[in-house]
Structures are given as structure tokens and as C-alpha cells.
Design a protein around this motif. Structure first.
Motif, short mmCIF file in Angstrom:
data_model
loop_
_atom_site.label_atom_id
_atom_site.label_comp_id
_atom_site.label_asym_id
_atom_site.label_seq_id
_atom_site.Cartn_x
_atom_site.Cartn_y
_atom_site.Cartn_z
N VAL A 55 18.67 -6.86 -8.89
CA VAL A 55 18.44 -6.10 -8.27
C VAL A 55 18.81 -5.09 -7.63
O VAL A 55 18.28 -4.20 -7.10
CB VAL A 55 17.28 -7.53 -6.94
N ASN A 56 20.14 -5.25 -7.90
CA ASN A 56 20.97 -4.51 -8.34
C ASN A 56 20.51 -3.18 -8.51
O ASN A 56 20.84 -1.89 -8.07
CB ASN A 56 22.78 -4.59 -7.83
N ILE A 57 20.55 -3.06 -10.08
CA ILE A 57 19.98 -1.91 -10.05
C ILE A 57 18.67 -1.72 -9.98
O ILE A 57 18.29 -0.22 -10.03
CB ILE A 57 20.16 -2.39 -12.07
N SER A 58 17.51 -2.06 -9.88
CA SER A 58 16.74 -2.21 -9.69
C SER A 58 16.04 -1.41 -8.57
O SER A 58 14.71 -0.28 -8.42
CB SER A 58 15.56 -2.64 -10.24
N ALA A 59 16.29 -1.78 -7.62
CA ALA A 59 16.51 -1.41 -6.03
C ALA A 59 17.59 -0.46 -4.94
O ALA A 59 17.10 -0.04 -4.43
CB ALA A 59 15.86 -2.52 -5.25
N ASN A 60 18.83 -0.78 -6.05
CA ASN A 60 19.66 -0.35 -5.28
C ASN A 60 20.55 0.95 -6.07
O ASN A 60 20.54 2.37 -5.81
CB ASN A 60 20.52 -0.90 -4.51
N SER A 61 20.84 0.57 -6.99
CA SER A 61 21.83 1.47 -7.23
C SER A 61 21.36 3.14 -7.94
O SER A 61 21.91 4.38 -7.86
CB SER A 61 22.85 1.28 -8.80
N ILE A 62 20.51 3.39 -8.76
CA ILE A 62 19.49 4.13 -9.53
C ILE A 62 18.63 4.38 -8.25
O ILE A 62 19.08 5.93 -8.42
CB ILE A 62 18.60 3.34 -10.64
N SER A 63 18.49 4.20 -7.17
CA SER A 63 18.02 4.78 -5.83
C SER A 63 19.74 5.38 -5.49
O SER A 63 19.21 6.75 -5.02
CB SER A 63 16.89 3.89 -5.28
N GLY A 66 11.93 -4.16 7.05
CA GLY A 66 12.87 -3.60 6.11
C GLY A 66 13.75 -3.53 4.83
O GLY A 66 14.55 -2.52 4.36
N ASN A 67 13.68 -5.16 4.42
CA ASN A 67 14.42 -4.70 3.10
C ASN A 67 13.49 -4.09 2.28
O ASN A 67 14.67 -3.91 1.39
CB ASN A 67 14.25 -6.68 2.47
N TYR A 68 12.72 -4.01 1.81
CA TYR A 68 11.75 -2.60 1.14
C TYR A 68 10.98 -1.65 1.94
O TYR A 68 10.84 -0.96 0.79
CB TYR A 68 10.75 -3.94 0.53
N ALA A 69 12.11 -1.18 2.74
CA ALA A 69 11.32 -0.04 2.68
C ALA A 69 12.36 1.08 2.37
O ALA A 69 11.63 2.45 2.44
CB ALA A 69 12.73 0.08 4.47
N THR A 70 13.24 1.11 1.68
CA THR A 70 13.62 1.44 0.57
C THR A 70 12.44 2.17 -0.34
O THR A 70 12.45 3.19 -0.92
CB THR A 70 14.66 1.58 -0.15
N LEU A 71 12.71 1.36 -1.08
CA LEU A 71 11.04 1.43 -2.24
C LEU A 71 10.22 1.84 -1.89
O LEU A 71 9.46 2.03 -3.01
CB LEU A 71 11.09 -0.47 -3.17
N SER A 72 9.54 1.93 -0.68
CA SER A 72 8.46 2.33 0.35
C SER A 72 8.93 4.20 -0.06
O SER A 72 7.08 4.53 0.03
CB SER A 72 8.04 1.80 1.55
N ALA A 92 8.79 7.37 4.76
CA ALA A 92 7.36 7.18 4.00
C ALA A 92 6.46 7.51 4.68
O ALA A 92 5.14 8.13 3.82
CB ALA A 92 7.29 5.42 4.11
N ALA A 93 6.05 7.09 5.52
CA ALA A 93 4.92 8.12 6.91
C ALA A 93 4.63 9.56 5.78
O ALA A 93 3.17 9.74 6.09
CB ALA A 93 4.62 7.86 7.95
N ILE A 94 5.56 10.20 6.68
CA ILE A 94 5.30 12.21 5.97
C ILE A 94 4.86 11.99 4.87
O ILE A 94 3.95 13.47 4.20
CB ILE A 94 7.03 12.91 6.69
N PHE A 147 0.63 -1.02 -0.01
CA PHE A 147 0.19 0.40 -0.37
C PHE A 147 0.69 0.78 -0.19
O PHE A 147 0.53 2.71 -1.00
CB PHE A 147 -0.51 -0.09 1.39
N VAL A 148 1.99 1.30 1.23
CA VAL A 148 2.81 2.13 0.87
C VAL A 148 3.81 2.80 -0.50
O VAL A 148 4.10 3.51 -0.81
CB VAL A 148 3.65 2.21 2.18
N ILE A 149 3.97 1.23 -0.68
CA ILE A 149 4.92 1.53 -2.81
C ILE A 149 3.74 1.56 -3.47
O ILE A 149 3.77 3.03 -3.98
CB ILE A 149 4.78 -0.05 -2.50
N SER A 150 2.83 1.61 -3.53
CA SER A 150 2.03 1.95 -4.03
C SER A 150 1.57 3.28 -4.13
O SER A 150 1.66 4.41 -5.05
CB SER A 150 0.32 1.58 -4.68
N ALA A 151 1.19 4.10 -2.66
CA ALA A 151 0.64 5.13 -2.47
C ALA A 151 1.77 6.20 -2.88
O ALA A 151 1.57 7.41 -3.40
CB ALA A 151 0.24 5.73 -1.09
N ASN A 152 3.25 6.23 -2.82
CA ASN A 152 4.47 6.66 -2.94
C ASN A 152 4.81 6.60 -4.34
O ASN A 152 5.33 7.77 -5.03
CB ASN A 152 4.92 6.87 -1.86
#
Length: 544
Positions: free
Chosen positions: A336-344, A248-254, A400-402, A87-92
Motif C-alpha cells: 500500500v505504501n507503493i500503490s497509494a503513497n510513494s508513487i503519488s 479521508g483515508n482514500y481522499a488522495t486516490l480520489s 477532487a470536485a474541481i 464514483f469520484v475515483i472512477s471519474a477522475n
């Protein structure tokens, strides 16, 4: 062919967003124009399948089992955690799909220009750490691939001191993986989407084949008979701590899904796809990890369950199977390194130093920094793995909440895109320090209760008593507490300048950029100046 001389500074935007304002943007930070929006439903679907199929997801449930819960509870925790965070990922993510701007720019709307650095730095640290950890997973896969071709490589004499936590052959494999991965750090997200498409086909086929092998070889092994080894209050706290670890593992993408959704050319409603998709995909992959590891334990009579997939693969008798099985995990780590980490991480570094860092340079810097983090020491045990994932979740849950409540509730889904690039504009200025104190206070309220537990997880010699418990559900506590405080403060002390009457979209600015020297209005005389252009203030109409 004429070679361009390299420059320390990157190419600067010539758009209205950067007029007299190079400190806060560059070409890659500007809103994505229509010509650059190439991501459709297939791109997002393959992106998430690619992101999900990685060794960390395989080990989610196994790490939870290792600390005392059963396989049923492990899968339940994974499913529940991803249901919540989807839900958080979709909203943000929808914010990026609407305004086509990245996370660091969106953060300015709720934190202020300088205040946004709190969120940006927090997110960038975790992105670089995860990049480094995926490098270790990729290195282990490369080591198994080389061992399948050259068996003596696996028994190579170790010349690295034992206290460093890594052997010579693993370090060689780490270097090879890093070099192979490096070209992917130099490509734009619009081109990287084809990597995700390829991975979303190759890796799932390989892992489903492993699942079939597990059932055929040993009928899934004895895992279905395994029971929880913790009870009472300890069970509850282990459950919450494990849930926080998965979150926590996907807190970055949230918080930074907009770094990718900004390239979307389809309706923001497609972001809702994540809510049913993520729990199903991630739980299924964790199920594969449990069943395959259990079958390996039974078939190869190992003293412990081989939760690490590379350890499982190393027992296979077929060298070809070992090679291609390990290859699937190496490809998974790169994807996953490209999709979740390096570009972020690149987007964050770019926001911190827009005059010197673009997307390409940011990814390269992330790759270089990963060497300094000695990630192989983080992965020594299941407990350390869970502690690491929990640690930064306590910071990213509040962030993410803010972002979520600021856009969907406080600002009523209306942002002024141009003002997010202009600190001189009163809209998101907040005060002379360009910091929204409401966000800072709310952030501290969400983070501080978890700090004693964080200190104890880093050094168990520090006794904190019951103070460890808030940390064990730090993401949920931080998300709820911060969101509540931020909403209350923003309503009691509203920032009226930031409550714009109508949203100003990037397309309006880009579309009117060519019409210079002409004042445009909405028919009632309300005009907002954009450089040499005007945009109607209250109505959705923009015209001469």
C-alpha cells in the motif's frame, strides 16, 4: 561495465510536449506512450486488492467502534463511504486512462499552471504522511516477526525517552522495514504491478485464514452483542465524523487515480469496476478486523479489545503463526505504501521540480521525508488516528470536485493534451499569472467552513463552539460546495479558450512527431501547429 556519472538534473523529454519547455515536464511527466501502457484488468484488480489489504483498512471499523458506534454502524459507514468515493475515483481515473497523463498535469486544466500547485502541494503532504504511517504499521509487523524468532527482542531495554512515543526495539524494526522497503521505491509503476499481483494473492489468503480462526476459536466473540454508546445529536455528529475519516483515508486516490490509470492499455470503461468493487472489498476487510479482534478479546481475556492486529497476533502461542501472520501485515504495508503513497508523492514532487526529480527520485525523497514526520505519535490513540484522517480530507474533497466537474461537465471531456504542457498556449493560460481564479475561489468556499474545527482538532484548548460541526463532515461539505461554486463561476465567466473544439490526444502528438516540415489538415484548411506538425482542429480526422 561502464558506470554512468550521476547528474543533478534528470533526463529531459525530447517530445513535442517539452520543446523549449523543460520547466513543466520531463520523461516521466510526459504522456505515457503506447509502448509504456502495460496495465490491464488484472493489474488494476490486483492493484486495488493490494491497496485495500492493509492494517489501516483492518482498523477502520474498530476505530469507529472505539468512539461509540456499534459494529453494524461501523461496517455501514465503511460501505457507504467507499460507495461514494468509488464514483469520484472512477471519474477522475478515467481521465488518466483517456489522456495517459498524471494528476499534476490534469490539474493544470482546471487550476492553471501555477494554480495547480495548490492542489499538488495539498495532495503531496497527505501522501507523505500516509507513507510514514504505513512505515509504523510495517515496523510493528517486523517487530512481531523478529519477536517470533528471538523472543527477548520484545523485552529489550528501552533507551529512548518515553515522551517520544516509540521504544528502542520498535525503532530498530522501523529502520529494518524502511531498508527492506527501499528497493521498491526505485522501481517503475509498470514493474510494481507484479508486486501488487503477489500481494493480492498472499495477503488475502493469510487474512481469510485469520477470519476462519476467529470463528472456529471463539465463534467471533461477543462483538455481535455490542451496542452504540452515543445517542441523539451526538450520534449524528459521530456518524458524520467517522464517515469523513474513512473518506479521508482514500481522499488522495480520489484525485490521483490517474497516476496509475495513465498506464492502462484497455478501455477507460474499466475504471467503472471500482464502483462495485471498492465497497465490497473494504467492508469485507473491516469485517475481518472486527471479528478477529473480538475473538482475540474473548479467547485471551485481554482488558480491551485488541483492535491493533499486531497486538492480536502477539497473543498467538505458535511462533510460526506469529511470524507468518506478521509477515502478511509487513507485506501489506509495503504494497500500500507503493500503490497509494510513494508513487503519488513522487508525481507531485516531479511536477514541482521536473528538472531535478523523476519518479525514482521522488519516491526516494518521500521515503526520506517520512522520518521527519514522527508518525508513531499520530497513531497513539483511535481518536488521534481519526482526527488525522479527517484533517486533510477537507482539502482533497474540494480538489477532487474541481477536477471531476471540470472534465465531465465544463470541458465536455475534451482536453488539449499538448496545451497542458505549454504555458505559452492560450488554452489553459487563464491569465498572466497562469491561475484560474474560479478554482481558487471555489476551493476556499469548500475549505474555509471547516478550518475552525480543524484548529480545534489540533488544539482542543481552542474553543470554536458549533464551528466544529462543518469539519466533522468536511469532505462531503467541501466536495459539494466547491463543485457547485466552481460550476457556477465557470458557466457565468467561461474561459472560452479552454473549451476546445476537439480533444487532442497524446497518440496524435506522438504519431505525428516524426512527420516534420509537413503541414497536415482536416480537409477544410483548419490546422493547429504542433512544433513542426499540424493537427486537424475540429474533426477527429488527422491526415495529409
Amino acid at each position: 561495465m561502464k558506470l554512468r556519472r550521476p547528474h543533478l538534473r534528470v533526463a529531459q523529454s525530447q517530445s513535442a510536449f517539452a520543446d523549449g519547455n523543460s520547466r513543466w515536464t520531463n520523461l516521466d511527466l510526459d504522456p505515457v506512450p503506447r509502448s509504456g501502457r502495460l496495465w490491464g484488468p488484472l493489474s488494476f484488480l490486483s492493484y486495488w486488492i493490494s491497496d485495500a489489504f492493509n492494517a489501516a483498512t483492518w482498523q477502520f471499523a474498530s476505530s469507529i467502534i472505539a468512539v461509540g458506534l456499534s459494529w453494524r454502524e461501523s461496517l455501514g459507514i465503511v460501505a457507504l463511504s467507499f460507495f461514494i468515493i468509488s464514483f469520484v475515483i472512477s471519474a477522475n481515473g478515467a481521465v488518466g486512462a483517456i489522456y495517459h497523463i498524471p494528476f499534476p498535469v490534469i490539474a493544470r486544466a482546471s487550476w492553471g499552471f501555477w494554480g495547480s500547485y495548490i492542489a499538488i502541494i495539498s495532495r503531496s503532504i497527505l501522501a507523505v504522511f500516509w507513507f510514514a504511517i504505513q512505515n509504523v504499521n510495517g515496523a510493528n509487523a517486523v517487530k512481531a516477526m523478529i519477536g517470533a524468532i528471538w523472543p527477548s527482542f520484545l523485552t529489550m531495554r528501552n533507551t529512548i525517552p518515553e515522551n517520544q512515543g516509540i521504544e528502542t526495539n520498535t525503532m530498530i524494526a522501523y529502520l529494518i522495514f524502511w531498508i527492506v522497503q527501499f528497493p521498491f521505491l526505485c522501481i517503475h509503476p509498470n514493474k510494481a504491478r507484479w508486486l501488487f499481483v503477489a500481494k493480492s494473492v498472499i495477503v488475502p489468503v493469510a487474512w481469510i485464514a485469520i477470519l476462519i480462526w476467529a470463528f472456529v476459536a471463539e465463534g467471533a466473540g461477543p462483538i455481535f452483542e455490542q451496542k452504540a454508546t452515543v445517542t441523539g445529536s451526538e450520534y449524528s455528529w459521530v456518524f458524520l465524523a467517522s464517515m469523513t475519516s474513512v473518506l479521508g483515508n482514500y481522499a488522495t486516490l480520489s484525485v490521483n487515480q490517474s497516476d496509475f490509470s495513465r498506464y492502462s492499455h484497455v478501455s477507460p470503461k474499466w475504471q467503472l469496476l471500482y464502483i462495485p468493487l471498492l465497497p465490497v472489498i473494504f467492508t469485507f476487510i473491516s469485517f475481518i478486523g472486527i471479528i478477529a479482534s473480538s475473538a482475540g478479546w474473548s479467547r485471551y481475556n485481554t482488558p480491551t479489545i485488541p483492535w491493533d492486529p499486531i497486538v492480536l497476533i502477539s497473543h498467538w502461542s505458535s511462533r510460526a503463526c506469529r511470524f507468518f501472520g506478521a509477515f502478511s501485515f509487513a507485506l501489506a504495508s509495503i504494497g500500500v505504501n507503493i500503490s497509494a503513497n510513494s508513487i503519488s508523492a513522487a508525481n507531485d514532487l516531479m511536477a514541482l521540480f521536473p528538472e531535478y526529480v523523476n519518479l525514482r527520485r521522488g519516491q526516494i525523497i518521500c521515503g526520506v521525508l517520512s522520518w521527519a514526520l514522527v508518525p508513531w505519535k499520530i497513531l497513539i490513540s483511535a481518536g488521534n488516528f481519526l482526527n488525522f484522517m479527517s484533517a486533510y480530507a477537507i482539502f482533497l474533497g474540494p480538489i477532487a470536485a474541481i477536477m471531476l466537474w471540470d472534465f465531465w461537465l465544463i470541458k465536455g471531456r475534451k482536453y488539449d493534451t499538448l496545451a497542458l504542457y505549454q504555458p505559452t498556449s492560450p488554452v489553459y493560460r487563464f491569465n498572466a499569472w497562469l491561475v484560474n481564479w474560479r478554482a481558487v475561489v471555489a476551493f476556499l468556499v469548500g475549505v474555509v467552513p471547516s478550518l475552525p474545527g480543524l484548529m480545534n482538532s489540533v488544539n482542543d484548548q481552542i474553543e470554536v463552539g458549533v464551528g466544529v460541526h462543518p469539519y466533522q463532515f468536511g469532505w462531503l461539505l467541501g466536495f459539494v460546495a466547491t463543485g457547485l461554486v466552481y460550476v457556477v463561476l465557470s458557466m457565468v465567466w467561461p474561459v472560452r479558450e479552454a473549451l476546445v473544439g476537439r480533444a487532442v490526444l497524446a497518440d496524435e502528438v506522438y504519431g505525428l512527431r516524426e512527420v516534420e516540415g509537413v503541414e497536415l489538415g482536416d480537409g477544410d484548411g483548419d490546422v493547429v501547429r504542433i512544433g513542426n506538425i499540424g493537427v486537424g482542429k475540429e474533426k477527429g480526422f488527422v491526415g495529409a
